[in-house]
Scaffold this motif. Structure first.
Motif, PDB file in Angstrom:
ATOM      1  N   UNK A 158       0.835  -1.202   0.000  1.00 58.04           N
ATOM      2  CA  UNK A 158       0.000   0.000   0.000  1.00 58.04           C
ATOM      3  C   UNK A 158       0.870   1.252   0.000  1.00 58.04           C
ATOM      4  N   UNK A 159       0.270   2.377  -0.337  1.00 56.86           N
ATOM      5  CA  UNK A 159       0.998   3.652  -0.337  1.00 56.86           C
ATOM      6  C   UNK A 159       1.514   3.980   1.063  1.00 56.86           C
TER       7      UNK A 159
ATOM      8  N   UNK B  33      -9.595   1.989  -7.660  1.00 56.93           N
ATOM      9  CA  UNK B  33     -10.147   2.807  -6.591  1.00 56.93           C
ATOM     10  C   UNK B  33     -10.745   1.937  -5.487  1.00 56.93           C
ATOM     11  N   UNK B  34     -10.293   2.176  -4.252  1.00 52.39           N
ATOM     12  CA  UNK B  34     -10.815   1.456  -3.103  1.00 52.39           C
ATOM     13  C   UNK B  34     -10.227   0.068  -2.901  1.00 52.39           C
TER      14      UNK B  34
ATOM     15  N   UNK C  88      -9.371  19.430 -11.362  1.00 50.82           N
ATOM     16  CA  UNK C  88      -8.710  20.231 -10.331  1.00 50.82           C
ATOM     17  C   UNK C  88      -8.631  19.479  -9.006  1.00 50.82           C
ATOM     18  N   UNK C  89      -9.686  18.715  -8.705  1.00 48.87           N
ATOM     19  CA  UNK C  89      -9.695  17.885  -7.499  1.00 48.87           C
ATOM     20  C   UNK C  89     -10.321  16.544  -7.839  1.00 48.87           C
ATOM     21  N   UNK C  90     -10.128  15.558  -6.973  1.00 49.12           N
ATOM     22  CA  UNK C  90     -10.667  14.221  -7.221  1.00 49.12           C
ATOM     23  C   UNK C  90     -11.486  13.708  -6.036  1.00 49.12           C
ATOM     24  N   UNK C  91     -10.934  13.855  -4.836  1.00 51.92           N
ATOM     25  CA  UNK C  91     -11.465  13.113  -3.688  1.00 51.92           C
ATOM     26  C   UNK C  91     -12.425  13.894  -2.794  1.00 51.92           C
TER      27      UNK C  91
END
Length: 370
Positions: A43-44, A75-76, A97-100
């Motif tokens: 994982x990150x 994702x997830x 510009x944003x994702x989360x």
């Protein structure tokens, strides 16, 4: 065997950045069989702890390996070693510009639902409204031969783009490129956007009809949505011959512009405020209440987007319904149609509904009428 590049300093010693060390670790794991095809890698968070770096550094390494076709992030679920198959190149990139946060997860969900059904993978990139990140991601997308199409929201679209040459280069590629939410006026493009100006015009007109005589606007000045929303506000006020004023803010001022707006409202005694979006309107409502204002008795407040923030507190925002998931679906369907050559040009503007709630005078009555 996957090649690992070496970097030599002037003194002859090898030197690598931290993200390059992480890349090499993953590549060595794939070469040795430690990370097998189709299997999940660390994982990150685990990689960040192992190399004592930030998740941003880890993410950069993983993203570059995704560009190179070695990894796939789901994702997830996590990050996996890419499977070698004939369909591995079927991929659509999304740069926003944003994702989360805010409305973006719903836009992404709409896109993902459509392209997954068509058998395409999804590469997600966020500029964080930064020209530097935008340039980095645009260069990566342009240089990635496995991307079949791009859905994109440009950074600071009201200003002359610092990455205009990259946008022109991207549009000249033989792949579909569709802009969402806003456009770049300097280039010809395909787009799916909302009718921001007409929506705020209707919203402002309703405030005036419900007795508001001194109106204040808070708009984002470095993107085209903000400029269009201001134009709708201005047009409605001028047509009704009411007093109005406005302030503009930049991306960097997002988190404290509501305090500046509250001070102006308190000093100038406005009775309604039209905000760029819910992300500004909600903290402004909280600040105004702290200052002793009653909403909507003393001042009406409106937002835009009908995000989760709109109903988060006892103040339920009158706002504009951004299509979110629908917009994502429309963009994805248009993209697929362009890939299949069923469509060559897209230029759609979506009409937005007003959602009336208790943050404005007459809001409940208007809601009942609707």
């Amino acid at each position: 065997m996957i090649k690992i590049n070496l970097y030599i300093q002037d003194d002859g010693k090898m030197s690598k950045t931290k993200y390059e060390l992480i890349k090499d670790f993953i590549i060595e794991g794939i070469n040795s069989g430690k990370f097998k095809e189709g299997e999940k890698i660390y994982s990150e968070n685990m990689l960040a702890r192992k190399f004592k770096v930030s998740r941003h550094t880890v993410r950069r390494a993983i993203m570059e390996l995704e560009f190179e076709g070695l990894l796939v992030s789901l994702k997830g679920r996590g990050t996996f070693v890419a499977k070698k198959s004939a369909d591995s190149s079927k991929c659509i990139a999304v740069l926003t510009t944003f994702i989360s946060d805010y409305i973006f997860p719903l836009i992404i969900r709409g896109i993902e639902k459509v392209i997954a059904h068509e058998g395409y993978g999804l590469l997600l990139f966020s500029t964080d409204n930064s020209y530097e990140f935008e340039r980095y991601h645009l260069e990566s997308i342009i240089n990635n031969p496995n991307i079949d199409a791009v859905i994109i929201e440009p950074t600071k679209s009201a200003l002359p783009s610092k990455n205009l040459e990259l946008y022109k280069k991207l549009i000249q590629k033989d792949i579909p490129v569709i802009f969402i939410n806003t456009i770049l006026e300097e280039v010809t493009q395909n787009y799916i956007i909302t009718k921001d100006q007409s929506a705020v015009y209707k919203l402002t007109t309703n405030l005036i009809k419900n007795g508001c005589k001194r109106l204040f606007g808070v708009f984002k000045g470095d993107d085209l949505q903000g400029i269009k929303r201001y134009r709708g506000f201005e047009k409605a006020c001028k047509e009704a011959n009411v007093e109005f004023d406005a302030i503009f803010f930049t991306s960097e001022e997002y988190n404290f512009v509501h305090k500046r707006a509250a001070e102006v409202i308190s000093r100038e005694k406005f009775d309604a405020v039209v905000c760029y979006n819910d992300k500004i309107a909600l903290p402004l409502c909280v600040k105004l209440k702290e200052m002793g204002f009653r909403i909507p008795q003393d001042i009406s407040v409106t937002g835009f987007d009908n995000s989760l923030l709109a109903t988060l507190t006892d103040i339920k925002l009158t706002t504009v319904e951004h299509p979110k998931e629908k917009l994502g679906e429309m963009a994805a369907k248009a993209t697929i149609a362009m890939i299949k050559k069923n469509k060559v040009h897209v230029s759609e503007e979506i009409e937005c509904e007003i959602i009336y709630r208790n943050s404005t005078r007459g809001g409940i009555q208007e809601c009942l009428k609707a």
